[in-house]
Design a protein around this motif. Structure first.
Motif, PDB file in Angstrom:
ATOM      1  N   VAL A   1       0.681  -1.463  -0.137  1.00  0.00           N
ATOM      2  CA  VAL A   1       0.170  -0.055  -0.049  1.00  0.00           C
ATOM      3  C   VAL A   1       1.252   1.482   0.166  1.00  0.00           C
ATOM      4  N   PHE A   2       1.679   1.217   0.793  1.00  0.00           N
ATOM      5  CA  PHE A   2       2.670   2.243   0.663  1.00  0.00           C
ATOM      6  C   PHE A   2       3.663   3.157  -0.126  1.00  0.00           C
ATOM      7  N   VAL A   3       4.029   1.788  -1.195  1.00  0.00           N
ATOM      8  CA  VAL A   3       5.172   2.140  -2.130  1.00  0.00           C
ATOM      9  C   VAL A   3       3.871   2.447  -3.573  1.00  0.00           C
ATOM     10  N   LEU A   4       2.573   1.719  -3.148  1.00  0.00           N
ATOM     11  CA  LEU A   4       1.607   2.324  -4.083  1.00  0.00           C
ATOM     12  C   LEU A   4       0.702   3.698  -4.205  1.00  0.00           C
ATOM     13  N   ASP A   5       1.073   3.928  -2.597  1.00  0.00           N
ATOM     14  CA  ASP A   5       0.335   6.125  -2.490  1.00  0.00           C
ATOM     15  C   ASP A   5       1.747   6.565  -3.509  1.00  0.00           C
ATOM     16  N   MET A   6       3.110   5.704  -3.244  1.00  0.00           N
ATOM     17  CA  MET A   6       3.938   6.870  -3.460  1.00  0.00           C
ATOM     18  C   MET A   6       3.879   6.727  -4.984  1.00  0.00           C
ATOM     19  N   LEU A   7       3.531   5.580  -5.475  1.00  0.00           N
ATOM     20  CA  LEU A   7       3.670   5.408  -7.077  1.00  0.00           C
ATOM     21  C   LEU A   7       2.387   6.261  -7.718  1.00  0.00           C
ATOM     22  N   LEU A   8       1.533   6.243  -7.165  1.00  0.00           N
ATOM     23  CA  LEU A   8       0.045   7.056  -7.758  1.00  0.00           C
ATOM     24  C   LEU A   8      -0.111   8.200  -7.401  1.00  0.00           C
ATOM     25  N   GLY A   9       0.547   9.112  -5.988  1.00  0.00           N
ATOM     26  CA  GLY A   9       0.809  10.006  -5.440  1.00  0.00           C
ATOM     27  C   GLY A   9       1.480  11.020  -6.717  1.00  0.00           C
TER      28      GLY A   9
END
Length: 285
Positions: free
Chosen positions: A196-204
């Motif tokens: 979730v954290f990695v996806l938050d970063m990429l989508l962010g």
């Protein structure tokens, strides 16, 4: 390293607070509708909290000294000019502040048109001609009158909601896929949080591109309105002067989108401001 640590700590804190609030509200975030409520609550909530404290944050971050009683002719002229422009566009008199910086820059912020702050750097106030400063002030007043702070906050809320929702949907799909293997255990709590954290970063990053695009459009509009308020020639002169100004001093990243002078970045899609050359060309055309 400190910024990465703070980012991770903030993400964990948001998840913890989210879980508590969702429990209190009785919303089941395991369903798509519950997850969407969760995402909107924190997506828009965070954006509007930032807007609500924007003036306070700006003053603390930039070391702004709000002018209460002008100490000299320059400060008196600054107050009078802002007052005249605010009256011309139909908004209440903003707070006016100066912050110490060699960089020629200015910004406007605040939760509403009638509760705003306009701040200029000492480098801009004492390094530009009166006409150029007047044009920069008109640009910032136009941002306030156009409600750009609220507009960007709403867009930020939408993209925040998208990031929170999409990251957890994708993480859930990955978790279900892994659970379908021979062991059938899924990702596990810590691995799920990491995904979730990695996806938050990429989508962010994608979300930031959208916000930056809208910010660049609002800059062109503020330039145009400032030109109508004080004259295109003054606005063009101010932008030309900014091209010649000191390049060594920079606004903190969290304040950069509010300034008159956006710094050129290798990542063009993440720039909050169009290049000065493009802004000058738009005014001339």
């Amino acid at each position: 390293m400190k910024r990465i640590f703070l980012l991770i700590a903030t993400n964990i804190a948001v998840l913890m607070v989210a879980s508590i609030v969702m429990s209190l509200l009785g919303v089941n975030s395991s369903t798509m509708s519950g997850l969407l409520v969760f995402a909107a609550l924190f997506g828009f909530g965070g954006a509007f909290v930032s807007l609500a404290i924007s003036k306070w944050m700006a003053k603390k971050t930039m070391g702004c000294e709000v002018i209460v009683t002008p100490r000299d002719q320059n400060e008196q002229w600054l107050m009078d000019t802002v007052a005249a422009q605010a009256k011309a566009v139909g908004i209440k008199m903003p707070e006016v502040a100066i912050y110490a910086s060699q960089d020629m820059n200015a910004f406007a912020t605040g939760p509403s048109k009638d509760n705003s702050l306009v701040a200029v750097s000492s480098g801009l106030l004492y390094g530009m001609t009166a006409d150029e400063v007047e044009a920069v002030l008109a640009h910032e007043i136009s941002h306030v009158a156009n409600g750009d702070m609220v507009t960007l906050t709403l867009i930020q809320g939408v993209v925040n909601t998208f990031v929170i929702f999409a990251a957890r949907v994708i993480a859930g799909i990955i978790d279900n896929f892994v659970a379908g293997d021979e062991e059938g255990e899924g990702l596990g709590m810590f691995a799920y949080m990491a995904v979730v954290f990695v996806l938050d970063m990429l989508l962010g990053i994608l979300a930031s591109m959208i916000v930056a695009y809208v910010s660049r459009k609002r800059e062109f509009k503020a330039d145009e309105d400032a030109g109508q308020l004080v004259g295109n020639h003054k606005m063009i002169a101010a932008l030309e002067r900014l091209k010649q100004g000191p390049k060594n001093a920079e606004m903190p990243p969290q304040m950069a989108a509010l300034g008159i002078h956006g710094k050129t970045s290798v990542a063009q899609l993440l720039m909050s401001h169009p290049p000065l050359e493009s802004r000058i060309a738009a005014l001339k055309s």
